[in-house]
Design an enzyme around this catalytic site. Structure first.
Site, mmCIF file in Angstrom:
data_model
loop_
_atom_site.group_PDB
_atom_site.id
_atom_site.type_symbol
_atom_site.label_atom_id
_atom_site.label_comp_id
_atom_site.label_asym_id
_atom_site.label_seq_id
_atom_site.Cartn_x
_atom_site.Cartn_y
_atom_site.Cartn_z
ATOM 1 N N ASP A 327 0.860 -1.168 0.000
ATOM 2 C CA ASP A 327 0.000 0.000 0.000
ATOM 3 C C ASP A 327 0.903 1.226 0.000
ATOM 4 O O ASP A 327 1.985 1.195 0.590
ATOM 5 C CB ASP A 327 -0.896 -0.011 1.239
ATOM 6 C CG ASP A 327 -1.922 1.105 1.192
ATOM 7 O OD1 ASP A 327 -2.332 1.487 0.087
ATOM 8 O OD2 ASP A 327 -2.304 1.595 2.268
ATOM 9 N N THR A 329 0.164 4.632 1.043
ATOM 10 C CA THR A 329 0.081 5.437 2.248
ATOM 11 C C THR A 329 0.411 4.606 3.479
ATOM 12 O O THR A 329 -0.177 3.556 3.709
ATOM 13 C CB THR A 329 -1.331 6.040 2.396
ATOM 14 O OG1 THR A 329 -1.665 6.737 1.199
ATOM 15 C CG2 THR A 329 -1.386 6.986 3.582
ATOM 16 N N ASP A 567 -1.907 -0.851 6.425
ATOM 17 C CA ASP A 567 -2.178 -0.355 7.772
ATOM 18 C C ASP A 567 -3.612 0.125 7.935
ATOM 19 O O ASP A 567 -4.045 0.431 9.034
ATOM 20 C CB ASP A 567 -1.213 0.780 8.138
ATOM 21 C CG ASP A 567 -1.374 1.994 7.228
ATOM 22 O OD1 ASP A 567 -2.087 1.890 6.209
ATOM 23 O OD2 ASP A 567 -0.798 3.050 7.541
#
Length: 811
Positions: A327, A329, A567
């Site tokens: 991912d 970000t 996250d």
């Protein structure tokens, strides 16, 4: 009081006007339930045992560790033989038992050390729900939750106990981990929530109705968070090998007993010594021990780097990964953002835009990093008040609110992705695309004439401003991506952000293929076609949570071992389905709950350490397994051959203890813990047996031939000792060559290890008291040099066979 206003009061903010959710209706509570339990009520429930006291263990208990290291089938066999040897044979022939005892002690110590490390890290990474007690909100440990507690929920929170919803502000719950249904479920006051699910949008609160073992997912959660040494290719392969060994050992052991006691009718003490010498080497007693020790030390090493390994096989699995999905970000970039530019569109005024953004920021009780940046940059003047809100959803890619302006005029605003809210022909769309291509994150603030609950709310938009946010690249992300490229691991960046923005960030980090990002909305739906695109491209933007899951599945359909990092709550489904899930320590509770590895230091750069640790374990255990099974193979063959020829086995236990210590025991322990960067290969069992069986059979045959020649050469007093000595010499040289092959590629310390082991055997042969202790003394020159010649020739054949087997494995 609503979830939002309570959150505001908690931070010292004015309550303002309650903002009604467009999805779930007004948030409310019945009676005093919203304020939570009092301290006295909590104490009363604790006294009654109505506590969420499920023993969530991050490691095996001390008793299980001791039992697994001591009470094994092979240890039982060795213990029985040792007990007999202690009463019948000289001390020298009981050394094998003391070695096993020391090994078991080392194994227990290392696992207990790993247990302490793992449990200490688990405390740091555990879920901490927010509960209301005495009218105040506070974070507590999961096991401190009691029956009837009021637990607050926000995006990314994991639901730790079962309960009934009392407040819901756009609350959407993902129950896929329990039911298999991927679509989030809208929750209203009165609806039930189940432990094990998690919040994907909105906020709310619920009352705990079932805690502890009564909760729906308590048993699943307990089992999922256990530290385990099973269910891995390495462990199952070793178990399969031990099963084969048992099948071979039983008949050959019986044959040895019959041979020495009944056929040859040797004295009892000599018969017992010979039988033990034949049976004990068949047992790869240190293999399971060294595997456990290697894994345990791996946990300790990773723990020092703030990596929480929630399931031990994760170390092994990550070492086999050939595709890692990242991912953007929070993984490639820092989790925080800052407002770089506010670009008004049309007739919109910058001052009004800032006030609207401030009001939108207040609608989310737990703002994401984008909203946090806007809240920090746009102070709230209190001029705009929210009357209705639409929480952000990673599936929608936008949020919204109905606001009353300073003059009392109502208006509806949306904040989200420009390429989702605008048509490609709009000038603002093109401006946003240019900014995204620079690696910036761009949001569109737009006004709509429709109500938030209108399914066509995104139509008839009037763009008001482009909100340009800047993300900070992680300083170690580029180096980590280069590491994966060097190791042959393909990196795929999969993000919900604009594809051009993701591509620009990846390009700054030097990721190959970043110049051709793909908008996931154009991806084919079929697994086969999607897999083809995924093989060819490296960067994907505007990926929905369900698409992330589909992409993992598509890669797996091509035979890839896939790791997924993330996250956010939108990563949970993909983390769950990936071969290995890796969560950041600062990520949502939901991601930490389903991930096998949690990076508590939030550093993507820790992943190479985990990969390296897994490769060390797999590569080194493959090496030492070859040593142990070579010994098993030649021991079984020798037992069969002496039984067929009806001659006593040539060794005493002391001889094989010496050989095993110098060519297997000490070297295996050193090699099992040594650095190893070789890429993990599949088919552990086949690979080990392909090397060990030929080497063991050749070693057994050469040893037996040497023994037959020695029996023919030596006679008279001292003949048995002379026969044993030259046979031991031949076997030592052959097994040392096997060790020399296994120790490749050579480094200074590996060469030093080989020299030290060879020197140890030479010392035994030349020091008089050691000669007497081990009953090893070379007599004459003809037979010793004959034994050396046979051993060297056999070593050459083993080398050729080994090289041939290596080519077969590669092909």
């Amino acid at each position: 009081m609503t979830r939002q206003t309570q959150a505001g009061a908690r931070h010292g903010e004015p309550d303002g006007t309650a903002c009604e959710s467009v999805v779930a209706g007004s948030a409310g509570s019945a009676g005093s339930a919203g304020s939570g339990l009092t301290a006295a009520e909590v104490a009363e429930r604790v006294a009654r045992g109505e506590v969420n006291n499920v023993p969530v263990r991050s490691s095996r208990s001390t008793a299980e560790i001791v039992r697994s290291n001591v009470f094994t089938r092979f240890n039982a066999i060795i213990a029985a033989l040792w007990a007999v040897a202690l009463f019948v044979t000289p001390f020298q022939d009981t050394l094998f038992g003391w070695v096993i005892l020391a090994n078991a002690g080392i194994g227990i110590f290392q696992e207990l050390r790993a247990k302490k490390t793992l449990e200490g890290l688990a405390v740091i990474g555990e879920s901490r729900p927010t509960v209301r007690r005495d009218g105040r909100s506070s974070l507590i440990s999961t096991h401190e939750v009691v029956l009837d507690d009021v637990i607050e929920l926000g995006q990314g929170d994991r639901i730790v106990v079962d309960g009934d919803v009392i407040e819901a502000d756009g609350l959407e719950i993902d129950e896929s981990l329990l039911t298999g249904e991927a679509d989030p479920v809208l929750k209203k006051p009165g609806d039930k929530v189940m432990s094990g699910s998690f919040v994907v949008a909105g906020s709310g609160a619920f009352t705990a109705t079932r805690v502890g073992r009564e909760a729906y997912a308590a048993q699943l959660a307990e089992e999922a968070s256990r530290f385990t040494l099973v269910h891995s290719e390495l462990r199952s392969g070793i178990s399969r090998i031990l099963k084969y060994v048992t099948w071979m050992m039983v008949p050959t052991s019986i044959a040895l007993v019959v041979l020495h006691l009944f056929t040859l009718r040797l004295p009892v003490k000599e018969s017992v010594a010979k039988m033990i010498a034949g049976i004990v080497p068949m047992i790869p007693e240190g293999l399971v021990l060294l595997t456990s020790v290697a894994f345990a030390i791996g946990v300790v090493r990773l723990g020092r780097k703030q990596c929480l390994v929630q399931e031990l096989p994760a170390i092994e699995t990550l070492a086999r990964v050939d595709v890692v999905c990242l991912d953007k970000t929070g993984t490639l970039t820092e989790g925080t953002m800052s407002l770089k530019e506010l670009r008004p569109l049309g007739t919109a005024r910058a001052s009004e835009i800032r006030q609207v953004l401030a009001a939108l920021g207040k609608t989310e009780p737990r703002p994401n990093p984008s909203l946090q940046a806007l809240i920090a940059a746009c102070p709230d003047s209190g001029a705009w008040h929210c009357t209705q809100s639409l929480p952000f959803s990673s599936a929608r890619k936008y949020s919204g609110a109905s606001l009353d302006g300073p003059d009392g005029t109502a208006s509806t605003w949306l904040l989200g992705a420009p390429d989702v809210l605008l048509p490609p022909t709009d000038p603002a769309f093109l401006d946003a695309a240019d900014l995204s291509a620079q690696g910036l994150r761009v949001l569109l603030l737009a006004r709509t004439s429709r109500h938030l609950d209108d399914a066509r709310v995104t139509e008839d938009l009037r763009p008001a401003a482009l909100v340009v946010l800047e993300q900070t690249l992680r300083p170690d992300a580029g180096e980590t991506l280069r590491y994966f490229a060097e190791q042959g691991v393909a990196a795929k960046v999969i993000s919900g952000d604009n594809a051009d923005s993701v591509g620009a960030v990846a390009a700054k980090l030097g990721l190959p293929g970043a110049d051709a990002p793909v908008d996931a909305r154009t991806l084919p739906a079929g697994t086969k076609d999607m897999a083809e695109t995924l093989e060819q491209r490296a960067v994907f933007g505007r990926v929905t949570p369900q698409q992330k899951r589909d992409m993992v599945s598509a890669l797996q359909s091509r035979g890839h071992t896939v790791a997924m990092t993330g996250d956010g709550v939108n990563d949970v489904l993909a983390l769950k389905d990936a071969d290995i899930g890796v969560s950041m320590g600062s990520g949502s509770e939901a991601t930490r709950a389903v991930a096998q590895i949690v990076l508590l230091n939030n550093s993507f750069a820790s992943l190479p350490s985990v990969v390296a640790e897994g490769r060390r374990v797999i590569g080194n255990i493959t090496r030492v397994a070859t040593l142990f099974l070579t010994k098993t193979a030649y021991s079984v063959l020798l037992a069969i051959l002496v039984s067929l020829w009806q001659i006593p086995i040539p060794f005493l236990p002391r001889h094989l203890t010496l050989l095993a210590t110098l060519t297997i025991g000490i070297p295996a322990f050193v090699l099992a813990l040594a650095p190893n960067t070789e890429r993990a290969a599949p088919h552990f069992t086949q690979r080990v047996l392909r090397y060990a069986l030929p080497a063991g059979l050749l070693a057994g045959t050469a040893t037996f031939v040497t023994y037959l020649l020695a029996r023919d050469h030596y006679d008279g007093p001292g003949a048995v000792e002379a026969q044993t000595s030259v046979t031991t010499l031949a076997l030592f040289i052959i097994t040392m060559w096997v060790l020399a092959i296994v120790a490749r590629p050579y480094t200074w310390w590996r060469i030093g290890l080989l020299v030290a082991m060879a020197a140890g055997f030479v010392v035994v042969l030349v020091v008089p008291w050691l000669q007497e202790y081990f009953q090893l003394k070379l007599v004459g020159t003809v037979m010793p040099w004959t034994a050396v010649g046979i051993a060297v020739a056999t070593a050459a054949v083993i080398e050729v066979t080994w090289r041939w087997a290596g080519r077969k494995v590669q092909n």
